[in-house]
Design a protein around this motif. Sequence first.
Motif, PDB file in Angstrom:
ATOM      1  N   PRO A 246      50.335  34.280  81.165  1.00 48.57           N
ATOM      2  CA  PRO A 246      49.211  35.267  80.891  1.00 48.57           C
ATOM      3  C   PRO A 246      50.138  36.257  79.884  1.00 48.57           C
ATOM      4  O   PRO A 246      51.514  36.380  79.659  1.00 48.57           O
ATOM      5  CB  PRO A 246      49.049  36.059  82.045  1.00 48.57           C
ATOM      6  CG  PRO A 246      50.211  35.816  82.876  1.00 48.57           C
ATOM      7  CD  PRO A 246      50.546  34.468  82.401  1.00 48.57           C
ATOM      8  N   VAL A 247      49.258  36.864  78.865  1.00 55.15           N
ATOM      9  CA  VAL A 247      49.769  38.272  78.167  1.00 55.15           C
ATOM     10  C   VAL A 247      49.559  39.383  78.800  1.00 55.15           C
ATOM     11  O   VAL A 247      48.644  39.493  79.699  1.00 55.15           O
ATOM     12  CB  VAL A 247      49.643  38.000  76.596  1.00 55.15           C
ATOM     13  CG1 VAL A 247      50.260  36.890  75.927  1.00 55.15           C
ATOM     14  CG2 VAL A 247      48.044  38.086  76.496  1.00 55.15           C
ATOM     15  N   ALA A 248      49.940  40.631  78.267  1.00 53.29           N
ATOM     16  CA  ALA A 248      49.593  41.802  78.752  1.00 53.29           C
ATOM     17  C   ALA A 248      48.488  42.700  78.224  1.00 53.29           C
ATOM     18  O   ALA A 248      48.036  43.342  78.919  1.00 53.29           O
ATOM     19  CB  ALA A 248      51.054  42.745  78.835  1.00 53.29           C
ATOM     20  N   ALA A 249      48.227  42.567  76.972  1.00 49.19           N
ATOM     21  CA  ALA A 249      47.361  43.486  76.427  1.00 49.19           C
ATOM     22  C   ALA A 249      46.692  43.245  75.149  1.00 49.19           C
ATOM     23  O   ALA A 249      46.595  43.880  74.051  1.00 49.19           O
ATOM     24  CB  ALA A 249      48.237  44.773  76.281  1.00 49.19           C
ATOM     25  N   HIS A 250      46.302  41.933  75.045  1.00 50.59           N
ATOM     26  CA  HIS A 250      45.516  41.465  73.728  1.00 50.59           C
ATOM     27  C   HIS A 250      44.291  42.473  73.668  1.00 50.59           C
ATOM     28  O   HIS A 250      44.126  43.058  72.599  1.00 50.59           O
ATOM     29  CB  HIS A 250      45.460  40.234  73.497  1.00 50.59           C
ATOM     30  CG  HIS A 250      46.613  39.258  73.255  1.00 50.59           C
ATOM     31  ND1 HIS A 250      46.725  37.978  73.295  1.00 50.59           N
ATOM     32  CD2 HIS A 250      47.896  39.777  73.149  1.00 50.59           C
ATOM     33  CE1 HIS A 250      47.940  37.559  72.979  1.00 50.59           C
ATOM     34  NE2 HIS A 250      48.731  38.704  73.184  1.00 50.59           N
ATOM     35  N   GLY A 251      43.351  42.282  74.456  1.00 51.91           N
ATOM     36  CA  GLY A 251      41.933  43.038  74.377  1.00 51.91           C
ATOM     37  C   GLY A 251      42.075  44.447  74.487  1.00 51.91           C
ATOM     38  O   GLY A 251      41.579  45.248  73.795  1.00 51.91           O
ATOM     39  N   LEU A 252      43.069  44.799  75.409  1.00 53.34           N
ATOM     40  CA  LEU A 252      43.473  46.386  75.621  1.00 53.34           C
ATOM     41  C   LEU A 252      43.920  47.016  73.893  1.00 53.34           C
ATOM     42  O   LEU A 252      43.863  47.937  74.084  1.00 53.34           O
ATOM     43  CB  LEU A 252      44.713  46.512  76.656  1.00 53.34           C
ATOM     44  CG  LEU A 252      45.044  47.633  76.983  1.00 53.34           C
ATOM     45  CD1 LEU A 252      44.060  48.650  77.490  1.00 53.34           C
ATOM     46  CD2 LEU A 252      46.054  47.666  78.010  1.00 53.34           C
ATOM     47  N   MET A 253      44.651  46.123  73.412  1.00 55.17           N
ATOM     48  CA  MET A 253      45.141  46.646  72.108  1.00 55.17           C
ATOM     49  C   MET A 253      43.974  47.149  71.200  1.00 55.17           C
ATOM     50  O   MET A 253      43.939  48.295  70.610  1.00 55.17           O
ATOM     51  CB  MET A 253      45.608  45.745  71.314  1.00 55.17           C
ATOM     52  CG  MET A 253      46.749  46.045  70.097  1.00 55.17           C
ATOM     53  SD  MET A 253      48.476  46.830  70.791  1.00 55.17           S
ATOM     54  CE  MET A 253      48.644  48.086  69.445  1.00 55.17           C
ATOM     55  N   LEU A 254      42.954  46.498  71.152  1.00 59.04           N
ATOM     56  CA  LEU A 254      41.774  46.997  70.529  1.00 59.04           C
ATOM     57  C   LEU A 254      41.119  48.175  71.193  1.00 59.04           C
ATOM     58  O   LEU A 254      40.572  49.084  70.447  1.00 59.04           O
ATOM     59  CB  LEU A 254      40.718  46.005  70.237  1.00 59.04           C
ATOM     60  CG  LEU A 254      40.779  44.817  69.013  1.00 59.04           C
ATOM     61  CD1 LEU A 254      39.568  44.020  68.954  1.00 59.04           C
ATOM     62  CD2 LEU A 254      41.251  45.865  67.748  1.00 59.04           C
ATOM     63  N   GLU A 255      40.998  48.058  72.628  1.00 57.16           N
ATOM     64  CA  GLU A 255      40.275  49.312  73.029  1.00 57.16           C
ATOM     65  C   GLU A 255      41.133  50.347  72.825  1.00 57.16           C
ATOM     66  O   GLU A 255      40.800  51.471  72.671  1.00 57.16           O
ATOM     67  CB  GLU A 255      40.654  48.950  74.710  1.00 57.16           C
ATOM     68  CG  GLU A 255      39.556  47.986  75.046  1.00 57.16           C
ATOM     69  CD  GLU A 255      39.612  47.571  76.715  1.00 57.16           C
ATOM     70  OE1 GLU A 255      39.939  48.378  77.108  1.00 57.16           O
ATOM     71  OE2 GLU A 255      39.224  46.575  77.049  1.00 57.16           O
ATOM     72  N   TRP A 256      42.498  50.427  72.803  1.00 52.31           N
ATOM     73  CA  TRP A 256      43.600  51.322  72.518  1.00 52.31           C
ATOM     74  C   TRP A 256      43.098  52.189  71.111  1.00 52.31           C
ATOM     75  O   TRP A 256      43.021  53.168  70.900  1.00 52.31           O
ATOM     76  CB  TRP A 256      44.887  51.032  72.761  1.00 52.31           C
ATOM     77  CG  TRP A 256      46.031  52.105  72.085  1.00 52.31           C
ATOM     78  CD1 TRP A 256      46.336  53.383  72.800  1.00 52.31           C
ATOM     79  CD2 TRP A 256      46.250  51.984  70.719  1.00 52.31           C
ATOM     80  NE1 TRP A 256      46.954  53.949  72.169  1.00 52.31           N
ATOM     81  CE2 TRP A 256      47.395  53.410  70.695  1.00 52.31           C
ATOM     82  CE3 TRP A 256      46.481  51.353  69.715  1.00 52.31           C
ATOM     83  CZ2 TRP A 256      48.088  53.507  69.551  1.00 52.31           C
ATOM     84  CZ3 TRP A 256      47.273  51.552  68.656  1.00 52.31           C
ATOM     85  CH2 TRP A 256      48.040  52.849  68.529  1.00 52.31           C
ATOM     86  N   LEU A 257      43.189  50.986  70.342  1.00 45.97           N
ATOM     87  CA  LEU A 257      42.723  51.542  68.866  1.00 45.97           C
ATOM     88  C   LEU A 257      41.410  52.103  68.619  1.00 45.97           C
ATOM     89  O   LEU A 257      41.276  52.756  67.965  1.00 45.97           O
ATOM     90  CB  LEU A 257      42.932  50.161  67.806  1.00 45.97           C
ATOM     91  CG  LEU A 257      42.950  50.566  66.336  1.00 45.97           C
ATOM     92  CD1 LEU A 257      44.093  51.439  65.841  1.00 45.97           C
ATOM     93  CD2 LEU A 257      42.895  49.148  65.561  1.00 45.97           C
ATOM     94  N   GLU A 264      34.136  52.351  67.505  1.00 43.36           N
ATOM     95  CA  GLU A 264      33.756  51.376  68.718  1.00 43.36           C
ATOM     96  C   GLU A 264      34.348  50.106  68.088  1.00 43.36           C
ATOM     97  O   GLU A 264      34.840  49.896  67.118  1.00 43.36           O
ATOM     98  CB  GLU A 264      32.255  51.337  68.624  1.00 43.36           C
ATOM     99  CG  GLU A 264      31.283  52.500  69.351  1.00 43.36           C
ATOM    100  CD  GLU A 264      31.921  52.616  70.696  1.00 43.36           C
ATOM    101  OE1 GLU A 264      32.184  51.818  71.293  1.00 43.36           O
ATOM    102  OE2 GLU A 264      31.825  53.989  71.113  1.00 43.36           O
ATOM    103  N   VAL A 265      34.738  49.098  69.143  1.00 40.16           N
ATOM    104  CA  VAL A 265      35.291  48.103  68.910  1.00 40.16           C
ATOM    105  C   VAL A 265      34.526  47.106  67.770  1.00 40.16           C
ATOM    106  O   VAL A 265      35.331  46.598  67.039  1.00 40.16           O
ATOM    107  CB  VAL A 265      35.768  47.148  70.139  1.00 40.16           C
ATOM    108  CG1 VAL A 265      36.165  45.752  69.873  1.00 40.16           C
ATOM    109  CG2 VAL A 265      36.777  47.897  71.026  1.00 40.16           C
ATOM    110  N   PRO A 266      33.189  47.001  68.076  1.00 39.51           N
ATOM    111  CA  PRO A 266      32.526  46.138  67.088  1.00 39.51           C
ATOM    112  C   PRO A 266      32.754  46.719  65.492  1.00 39.51           C
ATOM    113  O   PRO A 266      32.724  46.259  64.692  1.00 39.51           O
ATOM    114  CB  PRO A 266      31.075  46.312  67.497  1.00 39.51           C
ATOM    115  CG  PRO A 266      31.064  46.532  68.938  1.00 39.51           C
ATOM    116  CD  PRO A 266      32.247  47.276  69.296  1.00 39.51           C
ATOM    117  N   ASP A 267      32.765  48.032  65.610  1.00 35.96           N
ATOM    118  CA  ASP A 267      33.019  48.523  64.008  1.00 35.96           C
ATOM    119  C   ASP A 267      34.429  48.260  63.880  1.00 35.96           C
ATOM    120  O   ASP A 267      34.536  48.048  62.402  1.00 35.96           O
ATOM    121  CB  ASP A 267      32.895  50.171  64.243  1.00 35.96           C
ATOM    122  CG  ASP A 267      31.443  50.498  64.522  1.00 35.96           C
ATOM    123  OD1 ASP A 267      30.318  49.987  64.257  1.00 35.96           O
ATOM    124  OD2 ASP A 267      31.280  51.578  65.390  1.00 35.96           O
TER     125      ASP A 267
END
Length: 451
Positions: A246-257, A264-267
């Motif tokens: 596993p990795v730690a924060a791939h989806g979380l990186m976009l949430e943080w940004l 919003e993430v879709p934007d």
Amino acid sequence: MSPASAPVVIGVDLGSNSARALALDPEGRTLGSATSGYSGAASWQPGHADPRGWLAGAVESVRRLAAQLPSAAHPVALCFGGQSPTTIATGTGGPTALTCRHPAGATGSPVEQHHAQSALLGEEYGSGAVVWQLYDWVMAELGANRHQSRWPGDPLLNGYGPPAATGSVVGTVSGDSGLVAGTPLVAGAQDAYLAFWAGGLDEPGRAMDPGGRTGGLAVAVAAGSPAADHYALPSAVPGLDIVGGPVAAHGLMLEWLSSLTGREVPDLLALAADVPPGARGVTVIPYLEGERAPRWNRALRSEIHGLSASAGPGDIARAALEGAAYGLAHIALELAAKQAPIRTLVCAGSPARSRLWCSVKASVLGVPVEVPDPVDVAAYGAALAAGAGAGWWPAPGKGRGGDWPRPRMTLIEPEPDPVYEEGLRQFLALGDAGVARVAEREARTAAPAAV
């Protein structure tokens, strides 16, 4: 028989942000799905949770599914799986939990992480603490017997209850929750195992990124492969192992940004689509919470390189997508060196809803990507377990490749680009430099003060 009246089993994935329920018919067709968030989750501290929010979200997701699909109100069987390693402790003062994001035991195996979590919770509750895997506690609250769901070959967890094989019936719904009394409850598994099962990791070379806030890379290999380590687990098919990490924060990186920019993430994904490969020289190292595979270093931190005055949110978003793909490629390089090459990658979870992101992963790794419909394959895998409990198909470890249905897949072919080759080299070099800085800092801290 119309789909609305066909018998169904229901699988529920208790994810980091929400519970996702999915209904399958005996042919493996998805007849409906529903999602519910967790009440109070916005106030939970990282690595901590109130299990009552999980329980309420789990029940509500099933209720919403039943509201849109009449047969889901009376399922043939019901199974829960979810995030792991996550431990719930019950005792005086109500339940509490440490999640897979908690640092306790995070650099060890899943079993070691569970035991580290239970030790910390035991300090809070004392000798009277009773510990559970998340999904086992939810099912016990609904009426199941005390148990610990175990995938074939999984080591037992000390103190987590009697073992129950994934796909076996562990009790029935009591009816106190508002769900239909008497519905069989079936032992589940952690989300990654269920996702691999649903994604068809049943032949060597098939790989998956389960997505979500974290993500990772796993590939099926013949049992006994040099790539097998303490993170290897048996495939649903005997004679195959699943290796990777596993990795730690791939989806979380976009949430943080998203939280940083107010977009919003879709934007952000739409802006990233207008940025060429290479993100105009911007590179993101997605180590917001350290990194797991293949660096296994909790002290690492995220970095953004190559910023200029002309860089905008789209450039950084594109670099975040590419950084996640480079992180998967880093694991793939380690696996290939141990004779575990990847031929096809299944992209799942919420990141798989972005065709752009899936395309970037295909191109960086140089392999075709399959995108399942629905992308929530952990919920589909939980439904497979429920179906095994109902006798519709074999339990994991009891069948052969092709014995279980799969979600419908969309194929994305890779589009190789030299800029990705250079991007991967830079990503690895920057990560190595980060590791060196952490080691130097730790050495200075550990060194005795000069007299």
